[in-house]
Design a protein around this motif. Structure first.
Motif, PDB file in Angstrom:
ATOM      1  N   LEU A 120       0.859  -1.372   0.007  1.00 47.04           N
ATOM      2  CA  LEU A 120       0.175  -0.024   0.024  1.00 47.04           C
ATOM      3  C   LEU A 120       0.837   1.320   0.122  1.00 47.04           C
ATOM      4  CD1 LEU A 120      -2.882  -1.217   2.402  1.00 47.04           C
ATOM      5  CD2 LEU A 120      -2.908  -0.536  -0.142  1.00 47.04           C
ATOM      6  N   ARG A 121       2.182   1.041   0.417  1.00 48.04           N
ATOM      7  CA  ARG A 121       3.067   2.324   0.416  1.00 48.04           C
ATOM      8  C   ARG A 121       2.982   2.928  -1.185  1.00 48.04           C
ATOM      9  NH1 ARG A 121       8.501   0.731   3.249  1.00 48.04           N
ATOM     10  NH2 ARG A 121       8.820  -0.039   1.157  1.00 48.04           N
ATOM     11  N   ALA A 122       2.949   1.813  -2.118  1.00 47.96           N
ATOM     12  CA  ALA A 122       3.016   2.222  -3.761  1.00 47.96           C
ATOM     13  C   ALA A 122       1.580   3.192  -4.083  1.00 47.96           C
ATOM     14  CB  ALA A 122       3.289   1.260  -4.598  1.00 47.96           C
ATOM     15  N   GLY A 123       0.594   2.885  -3.150  1.00 47.49           N
ATOM     16  CA  GLY A 123      -0.633   3.550  -3.403  1.00 47.49           C
ATOM     17  C   GLY A 123      -1.697   2.888  -3.223  1.00 47.49           C
ATOM     18  N   ASP A 124      -3.241   3.130  -3.302  1.00 52.84           N
ATOM     19  CA  ASP A 124      -4.325   2.573  -3.129  1.00 52.84           C
ATOM     20  C   ASP A 124      -4.267   1.185  -3.926  1.00 52.84           C
ATOM     21  OD1 ASP A 124      -4.596   4.692  -1.428  1.00 52.84           O
ATOM     22  OD2 ASP A 124      -6.258   5.648  -2.650  1.00 52.84           O
ATOM     23  N   SER A 168      -6.070   1.884   1.551  1.00 50.26           N
ATOM     24  CA  SER A 168      -5.199   3.032   1.534  1.00 50.26           C
ATOM     25  C   SER A 168      -4.328   2.862   3.011  1.00 50.26           C
ATOM     26  CB  SER A 168      -5.337   4.382   1.314  1.00 50.26           C
ATOM     27  OG  SER A 168      -6.627   4.508   1.948  1.00 50.26           O
TER      28      SER A 168
END
Length: 89
Positions: free
Chosen positions: A20-24, A66
């Motif tokens: 989730l660090r890369a995005g939703d 997220s």
């Protein structure tokens, strides 16, 4: 803080947070990354949500997850304070 520690204690949940660090991501996208049932991934997501580390929002038929970065930052600050105090004794 106990719920956060319990949530972070599991390697699958830590991997979900990394993803989730890369995005939703939708629940299905998260589930496809793991060799386990969707129900098991759903349980991990529930633990993370209860700990306040992720949030979910419905988008049509999908749940989109997220990171809840404020809660995570607060947790890290609390841990650093605890570790700093222990080192002073």
């Amino acid at each position: 803080m106990d719920a956060t520690l319990r949530a972070l204690g599991d390697p699958t949940r830590r991997e979900i947070l990394r993803a989730l660090r890369a995005g939703d991501l939708t629940a299905g996208e998260i589930s496809s990354r793991f060799p386990m049932t969707a129900a098991s991934v759903s349980h991990h997501l529930s633990v993370l949500r209860e700990a306040g580390l992720v949030r979910s929002e419905r988008s049509g038929r999908n749940l989109v997850y997220s990171l809840e970065t404020t809660v995570f930052q607060d947790f890290l600050q609390q841990m650093m304070t605890m570790l700093g105090k222990e080192g002073e004794e």
